[in-house]
Scaffold this motif. Structure first.
Motif, PDB file in Angstrom:
ATOM      1  N   LEU A 118       0.833  -1.198   0.000  1.00 20.43           N
ATOM      2  CA  LEU A 118       0.000   0.000   0.000  1.00 20.43           C
ATOM      3  C   LEU A 118       0.874   1.256   0.000  1.00 20.43           C
ATOM      4  O   LEU A 118       1.979   1.253   0.524  1.00 20.43           O
ATOM      5  CB  LEU A 118      -0.919   0.019   1.221  1.00 20.43           C
ATOM      6  CG  LEU A 118      -1.959  -1.098   1.291  1.00 20.43           C
ATOM      7  CD1 LEU A 118      -2.775  -0.972   2.572  1.00 20.43           C
ATOM      8  CD2 LEU A 118      -2.869  -1.083   0.079  1.00 20.43           C
ATOM      9  N   THR A 119       0.359   2.305  -0.591  1.00 20.09           N
ATOM     10  CA  THR A 119       1.071   3.576  -0.675  1.00 20.09           C
ATOM     11  C   THR A 119       0.591   4.506   0.449  1.00 20.09           C
ATOM     12  O   THR A 119      -0.440   4.234   1.081  1.00 20.09           O
ATOM     13  CB  THR A 119       0.788   4.260  -2.021  1.00 20.09           C
ATOM     14  OG1 THR A 119      -0.603   4.624  -2.069  1.00 20.09           O
ATOM     15  CG2 THR A 119       1.126   3.346  -3.192  1.00 20.09           C
ATOM     16  N   PRO A 120       1.297   5.612   0.671  1.00 22.69           N
ATOM     17  CA  PRO A 120       0.819   6.575   1.673  1.00 22.69           C
ATOM     18  C   PRO A 120      -0.594   7.074   1.370  1.00 22.69           C
ATOM     19  O   PRO A 120      -1.396   7.244   2.290  1.00 22.69           O
ATOM     20  CB  PRO A 120       1.843   7.713   1.582  1.00 22.69           C
ATOM     21  CG  PRO A 120       3.097   7.052   1.120  1.00 22.69           C
ATOM     22  CD  PRO A 120       2.638   5.970   0.178  1.00 22.69           C
ATOM     23  N   ASP A 121      -0.905   7.298   0.096  1.00 22.17           N
ATOM     24  CA  ASP A 121      -2.264   7.731  -0.259  1.00 22.17           C
ATOM     25  C   ASP A 121      -3.296   6.662   0.084  1.00 22.17           C
ATOM     26  O   ASP A 121      -4.413   6.976   0.515  1.00 22.17           O
ATOM     27  CB  ASP A 121      -2.356   8.099  -1.738  1.00 22.17           C
ATOM     28  CG  ASP A 121      -1.670   9.417  -2.052  1.00 22.17           C
ATOM     29  OD1 ASP A 121      -1.495  10.238  -1.119  1.00 22.17           O
ATOM     30  OD2 ASP A 121      -1.306   9.624  -3.220  1.00 22.17           O
ATOM     31  N   ASP A 122      -2.933   5.388  -0.112  1.00 19.63           N
ATOM     32  CA  ASP A 122      -3.839   4.291   0.245  1.00 19.63           C
ATOM     33  C   ASP A 122      -4.117   4.312   1.749  1.00 19.63           C
ATOM     34  O   ASP A 122      -5.271   4.193   2.183  1.00 19.63           O
ATOM     35  CB  ASP A 122      -3.234   2.938  -0.133  1.00 19.63           C
ATOM     36  CG  ASP A 122      -3.073   2.734  -1.625  1.00 19.63           C
ATOM     37  OD1 ASP A 122      -3.801   3.376  -2.403  1.00 19.63           O
ATOM     38  OD2 ASP A 122      -2.203   1.926  -2.009  1.00 19.63           O
ATOM     39  N   ILE A 123      -3.056   4.469   2.532  1.00 19.13           N
ATOM     40  CA  ILE A 123      -3.209   4.489   3.995  1.00 19.13           C
ATOM     41  C   ILE A 123      -4.087   5.669   4.417  1.00 19.13           C
ATOM     42  O   ILE A 123      -4.963   5.524   5.278  1.00 19.13           O
ATOM     43  CB  ILE A 123      -1.831   4.563   4.687  1.00 19.13           C
ATOM     44  CG1 ILE A 123      -0.987   3.332   4.345  1.00 19.13           C
ATOM     45  CG2 ILE A 123      -1.990   4.704   6.204  1.00 19.13           C
ATOM     46  CD1 ILE A 123      -1.587   2.006   4.761  1.00 19.13           C
ATOM     47  N   LYS A 124      -3.895   6.817   3.796  1.00 14.48           N
ATOM     48  CA  LYS A 124      -4.724   7.989   4.115  1.00 14.48           C
ATOM     49  C   LYS A 124      -6.197   7.696   3.849  1.00 14.48           C
ATOM     50  O   LYS A 124      -7.070   8.112   4.613  1.00 14.48           O
ATOM     51  CB  LYS A 124      -4.272   9.203   3.292  1.00 14.48           C
ATOM     52  CG  LYS A 124      -2.976   9.793   3.751  1.00 14.48           C
ATOM     53  CD  LYS A 124      -2.559  10.941   2.844  1.00 14.48           C
ATOM     54  CE  LYS A 124      -1.153  11.399   3.152  1.00 14.48           C
ATOM     55  NZ  LYS A 124      -0.654  12.388   2.194  1.00 14.48           N
ATOM     56  N   ARG A 125      -6.482   6.975   2.762  1.00 17.73           N
ATOM     57  CA  ARG A 125      -7.866   6.615   2.432  1.00 17.73           C
ATOM     58  C   ARG A 125      -8.453   5.731   3.538  1.00 17.73           C
ATOM     59  O   ARG A 125      -9.586   5.909   3.964  1.00 17.73           O
ATOM     60  CB  ARG A 125      -7.884   5.900   1.075  1.00 17.73           C
ATOM     61  CG  ARG A 125      -9.119   6.078   0.286  1.00 17.73           C
ATOM     62  CD  ARG A 125      -9.111   5.482  -1.114  1.00 17.73           C
ATOM     63  NE  ARG A 125      -7.939   4.772  -1.571  1.00 17.73           N
ATOM     64  CZ  ARG A 125      -7.013   5.285  -2.396  1.00 17.73           C
ATOM     65  NH1 ARG A 125      -7.112   6.500  -2.847  1.00 17.73           N
ATOM     66  NH2 ARG A 125      -5.981   4.558  -2.793  1.00 17.73           N
TER      67      ARG A 125
END
Length: 144
Positions: A54-61
């Motif tokens: 997972l990417t940082p943007d995924d984690i933020k979601r």
């Protein structure tokens, strides 16, 4: 071994503990005789394994979804939250097969079609029929 950063996993765990408190303890019960450090390390190891890729943007979601959820997710559920709307872009088996069957004509010639991984997988399961030139089987498959 997971490439997911342990500090990220610890951050997710801390947010879960903050948001859900007692529900977190019910979802991730601590076993008797296990130290707090070992407990958190084990949770972080599991989180790193499940959330790998997972990417940082995924984690933020996923973290944004946590703000509105009334239940504490297990890590696979949190991963689904992180992927979010991206899952809607994936083809199901029927859609993938439909794309795959539309990319071959009755003579076995390939047509220009945008393929996805799912389309390729669906097509691979019947590709031997196309290569053999069994036009009856191909026609039946195209009716599906």
């Amino acid at each position: 071994m997971s490439n997911f950063p342990k500090p990220w996993a610890l951050g997710v765990i801390n947010k879960m503990q903050d948001y859900y408190q007692g529900r977190f303890d019910n979802t991730f019960p601590k076993r008797q005789g296990v130290s707090d450090t070992d407990y958190i390390d084990k949770l972080a190891l599991i989180a790193c394994d499940v959330l790998d890729g997972l990417t940082p943007d995924d984690i933020k979601r996923g973290l944004a979804k946590m703000k509105t959820s009334k239940f504490c997710p297990v890590f696979p559920e949190f991963r689904d939250w992180c992927i979010g709307d991206l899952k809607a872009q994936w083809l199901g088996a029927n859609e993938a097969w439909n794309t795959a069957r539309g990319s071959i004509d009755f003579n076995g010639n390939e047509l220009t079609v945008v393929w996805t991984k799912e389309s390729a997988t669906a097509f691979d399961s019947v590709a031997h029929l196309v290569r053999l030139g069994d036009k009856y089987q191909i026609a039946e498959a195209k009716k599906a």
